[in-house]
Design a protein around this motif. Structure first.
Motif, PDB file in Angstrom:
ATOM      1  N   MET A 185      88.731  47.330  70.235  1.00 41.59           N
ATOM      2  CA  MET A 185      90.326  47.050  70.062  1.00 41.59           C
ATOM      3  C   MET A 185      90.448  45.603  70.211  1.00 41.59           C
ATOM      4  O   MET A 185      89.898  44.860  70.794  1.00 41.59           O
ATOM      5  N   ILE A 186      91.428  45.212  69.343  1.00 39.68           N
ATOM      6  CA  ILE A 186      91.756  43.833  69.338  1.00 39.68           C
ATOM      7  C   ILE A 186      93.441  43.800  69.742  1.00 39.68           C
ATOM      8  O   ILE A 186      94.182  44.742  69.394  1.00 39.68           O
ATOM      9  N   ARG A 187      93.911  42.912  70.998  1.00 33.94           N
ATOM     10  CA  ARG A 187      95.149  42.936  71.110  1.00 33.94           C
ATOM     11  C   ARG A 187      95.660  41.655  70.903  1.00 33.94           C
ATOM     12  O   ARG A 187      94.867  40.783  71.356  1.00 33.94           O
ATOM     13  N   VAL A 188      96.913  41.628  70.854  1.00 32.49           N
ATOM     14  CA  VAL A 188      97.679  40.238  70.290  1.00 32.49           C
ATOM     15  C   VAL A 188      98.994  40.202  70.831  1.00 32.49           C
ATOM     16  O   VAL A 188      99.624  41.077  71.060  1.00 32.49           O
ATOM     17  N   ALA A 189      99.188  39.116  71.310  1.00 27.25           N
ATOM     18  CA  ALA A 189     100.524  38.809  71.953  1.00 27.25           C
ATOM     19  C   ALA A 189     101.103  37.357  71.792  1.00 27.25           C
ATOM     20  O   ALA A 189     100.321  36.443  71.462  1.00 27.25           O
ATOM     21  N   SER A 190     102.362  37.083  71.901  1.00 27.82           N
ATOM     22  CA  SER A 190     102.781  35.760  71.560  1.00 27.82           C
ATOM     23  C   SER A 190     103.925  35.257  72.943  1.00 27.82           C
ATOM     24  O   SER A 190     104.569  36.191  73.135  1.00 27.82           O
ATOM     25  N   LEU A 191     103.750  34.125  73.127  1.00 25.05           N
ATOM     26  CA  LEU A 191     104.696  33.593  73.855  1.00 25.05           C
ATOM     27  C   LEU A 191     105.816  32.798  73.557  1.00 25.05           C
ATOM     28  O   LEU A 191     106.355  31.870  74.314  1.00 25.05           O
ATOM     29  N   GLY A 192     105.779  32.613  72.315  1.00 21.51           N
ATOM     30  CA  GLY A 192     106.519  32.073  71.480  1.00 21.51           C
ATOM     31  C   GLY A 192     106.096  31.566  70.127  1.00 21.51           C
ATOM     32  O   GLY A 192     104.860  31.111  69.795  1.00 21.51           O
ATOM     33  N   SER A 193     107.130  31.575  68.965  1.00 17.72           N
ATOM     34  CA  SER A 193     106.494  31.291  67.826  1.00 17.72           C
ATOM     35  C   SER A 193     107.781  30.659  66.949  1.00 17.72           C
ATOM     36  O   SER A 193     108.745  31.422  66.672  1.00 17.72           O
ATOM     37  N   ILE A 220      82.575  32.884  70.336  1.00 17.10           N
ATOM     38  CA  ILE A 220      83.057  32.549  71.538  1.00 17.10           C
ATOM     39  C   ILE A 220      83.057  33.633  72.300  1.00 17.10           C
ATOM     40  O   ILE A 220      83.931  34.819  72.276  1.00 17.10           O
ATOM     41  N   GLU A 221      81.905  33.832  73.330  1.00 14.69           N
ATOM     42  CA  GLU A 221      81.593  35.051  73.997  1.00 14.69           C
ATOM     43  C   GLU A 221      81.362  36.181  72.964  1.00 14.69           C
ATOM     44  O   GLU A 221      80.693  36.154  72.176  1.00 14.69           O
ATOM     45  N   GLU A 222      82.384  37.167  73.181  1.00 18.20           N
ATOM     46  CA  GLU A 222      82.344  38.356  72.317  1.00 18.20           C
ATOM     47  C   GLU A 222      82.807  38.168  70.859  1.00 18.20           C
ATOM     48  O   GLU A 222      82.700  39.102  69.910  1.00 18.20           O
ATOM     49  N   VAL A 223      83.505  37.177  70.628  1.00 17.59           N
ATOM     50  CA  VAL A 223      84.304  37.007  69.306  1.00 17.59           C
ATOM     51  C   VAL A 223      83.846  35.967  68.309  1.00 17.59           C
ATOM     52  O   VAL A 223      83.686  34.713  68.776  1.00 17.59           O
ATOM     53  N   CYS A 224      83.713  36.407  67.137  1.00 22.99           N
ATOM     54  CA  CYS A 224      83.256  35.579  66.164  1.00 22.99           C
ATOM     55  C   CYS A 224      84.618  34.863  65.586  1.00 22.99           C
ATOM     56  O   CYS A 224      85.573  35.834  65.060  1.00 22.99           O
ATOM     57  N   VAL A 225      84.832  33.563  65.583  1.00 22.00           N
ATOM     58  CA  VAL A 225      86.186  33.025  65.064  1.00 22.00           C
ATOM     59  C   VAL A 225      85.732  32.105  63.640  1.00 22.00           C
ATOM     60  O   VAL A 225      84.980  31.393  63.869  1.00 22.00           O
ATOM     61  N   TYR A 226      86.502  32.380  62.651  1.00 23.24           N
ATOM     62  CA  TYR A 226      86.328  31.981  61.528  1.00 23.24           C
ATOM     63  C   TYR A 226      87.550  31.024  61.325  1.00 23.24           C
ATOM     64  O   TYR A 226      88.784  31.357  61.163  1.00 23.24           O
ATOM     65  N   PRO A 227      87.079  29.647  61.342  1.00 22.31           N
ATOM     66  CA  PRO A 227      88.382  28.703  61.044  1.00 22.31           C
ATOM     67  C   PRO A 227      88.704  28.540  59.583  1.00 22.31           C
ATOM     68  O   PRO A 227      87.772  28.838  58.828  1.00 22.31           O
ATOM     69  N   VAL A 228      90.082  28.382  59.248  1.00 20.22           N
ATOM     70  CA  VAL A 228      90.298  28.464  57.716  1.00 20.22           C
ATOM     71  C   VAL A 228      91.048  27.050  57.522  1.00 20.22           C
ATOM     72  O   VAL A 228      92.014  26.876  58.146  1.00 20.22           O
ATOM     73  N   ALA A 229      90.373  26.444  56.569  1.00 16.33           N
ATOM     74  CA  ALA A 229      91.112  25.136  56.238  1.00 16.33           C
ATOM     75  C   ALA A 229      92.339  25.485  55.346  1.00 16.33           C
ATOM     76  O   ALA A 229      92.209  26.107  54.554  1.00 16.33           O
ATOM     77  N   VAL A 230      93.426  24.893  55.670  1.00 14.23           N
ATOM     78  CA  VAL A 230      94.730  25.281  55.175  1.00 14.23           C
ATOM     79  C   VAL A 230      95.477  23.737  54.610  1.00 14.23           C
ATOM     80  O   VAL A 230      95.085  22.709  55.234  1.00 14.23           O
ATOM     81  N   PRO A 231      96.248  24.162  53.526  1.00 12.33           N
ATOM     82  CA  PRO A 231      96.944  22.843  53.007  1.00 12.33           C
ATOM     83  C   PRO A 231      98.080  22.577  53.952  1.00 12.33           C
ATOM     84  O   PRO A 231      99.344  23.246  53.762  1.00 12.33           O
ATOM     85  N   HIS A 232      98.287  21.704  54.738  1.00 10.64           N
ATOM     86  CA  HIS A 232      99.259  21.350  55.648  1.00 10.64           C
ATOM     87  C   HIS A 232      99.278  19.839  56.017  1.00 10.64           C
ATOM     88  O   HIS A 232      98.315  19.367  55.817  1.00 10.64           O
ATOM     89  N   GLU A 271      87.051  38.206  64.390  1.00 14.86           N
ATOM     90  CA  GLU A 271      86.251  39.418  64.179  1.00 14.86           C
ATOM     91  C   GLU A 271      85.701  39.915  65.510  1.00 14.86           C
ATOM     92  O   GLU A 271      84.910  39.015  66.153  1.00 14.86           O
ATOM     93  N   TYR A 272      85.963  41.221  65.722  1.00  9.20           N
ATOM     94  CA  TYR A 272      85.303  41.526  66.915  1.00  9.20           C
ATOM     95  C   TYR A 272      85.215  43.062  66.767  1.00  9.20           C
ATOM     96  O   TYR A 272      86.071  43.998  66.132  1.00  9.20           O
ATOM     97  N   ASP A 273      83.942  43.684  67.103  1.00  6.19           N
ATOM     98  CA  ASP A 273      83.652  45.265  67.118  1.00  6.19           C
ATOM     99  C   ASP A 273      84.089  45.902  65.632  1.00  6.19           C
ATOM    100  O   ASP A 273      84.716  46.752  65.372  1.00  6.19           O
TER     101      ASP A 273
END
Length: 256
Positions: free
Chosen positions: A1-9, A106-118, A129-131
């Motif tokens: 399971m992946i959980r996500v939350a935001s403290l402001g956006s 990073i520990e249990e998670v594979c993190v894929y950076p994505v270059a973006v036009p900004h 990516e996880y499990d």
């Protein structure tokens, strides 16, 4: 399971938490230390449980509170060389540089950076990516490049910016130069661009869609919600992220 939350956006500050097993990653901290601690307390979230902070780019609404938060909770920081040197921070416990085209574990998670036009020095967004589950965070980009479309695919969940309405931006109070910046190909996604990208994703796999980084001056959450309503027949959960409250924990998991 992946959980996500935001403290402001939004343009006054961003902070998103991704939880994968025992690993908790904070994407950006655009709030000062007092504010982020207050928001975390309000959300009953323990900042000391964080594993690391990932920084997308050097604009203050994303990096403003990073160094103080890292020092307070002794957290490692992951970001690109360009981002760090564009706005050097004061001393931090541990700094790890990302390659914008190479994954990092990073520990249990594979993190894929994505270059973006900004309009930043070396901006990235992320896919986690996880499990066997994949969650993407895609804000602060002015257009969907072929590279973004390729990497940010096969998702189970996505947080994407619906930054502005083209007409509201055109007729709004921003100076002309700022209108050109926000609406340009290195600015922010407008509602139509974001919706078009979402419509191209595999909705049989996509369980969760969060619309975020909504401009308080040039957009309206009710307009975004109305645009997304027809997708509710193919996407299980659709959520709007607010500047003031972000959103509470949402989860994606393998089908039962």
């Amino acid at each position: 399971m992946i959980r996500v939350a935001s403290l402001g956006s939004g343009s006054r500050g961003n902070a998103t938490v991704i939880e994968c097993g025992a690993t908790r990653l904070l994407i950006d901290c655009g709030f000062n230390l007092k504010t982020i601690e207050a928001r975390a307390a309000e959300a009953a979230f323990d900042l000391s449980s964080l594993t690391a902070i990932l920084v997308t780019h050097e604009h203050s609404d994303h990096i403003g509170g990073v160094s103080k938060l890292a020092r307070r909770y002794k957290l490692p920081i992951y970001t690109t060389v360009g981002t760090w040197h564009a706005k050097p921070q004061t001393e931090v416990p541990q700094l790890n540089f990302l390659c914008s085209h190479s994954p990092v574990q990073i520990e249990e998670v594979c993190v894929y950076p994505v270059a973006v036009p900004h309009d930043a020095r070396e901006p990235v967004q992320f896919v986690f990516e996880y499990d066997g589950l994949r969650f993407g965070v895609l804000t602060d980009l002015g257009s969907i490049s072929a590279h973004v479309a390729e990497v940010v695919s096969d998702l189970d969940g996505l947080l994407i910016e619906f930054n502005h309405c083209v007409e509201r931006l055109r007729t709004g109070s921003y100076p002309a130069s700022l209108k050109r910046r926000v609406g340009g190909e290195f600015g922010h996604l407008n509602n139509a661009q974001a919706l078009d990208f979402v419509q191209q994703l595999d909705h049989q796999r996509l369980q969760l869609l969060v619309a975020g980084h909504i401009s308080e001056q040039n957009n309206c959450s009710e307009v975004v919600a109305e645009m997304l309503a027809p997708l509710s027949s193919t996407i299980d959960r659709i959520q709007i992220a607010s500047q003031r409250q972000g959103f509470d924990w949402l989860e994606i998991a393998h089908p039962a």
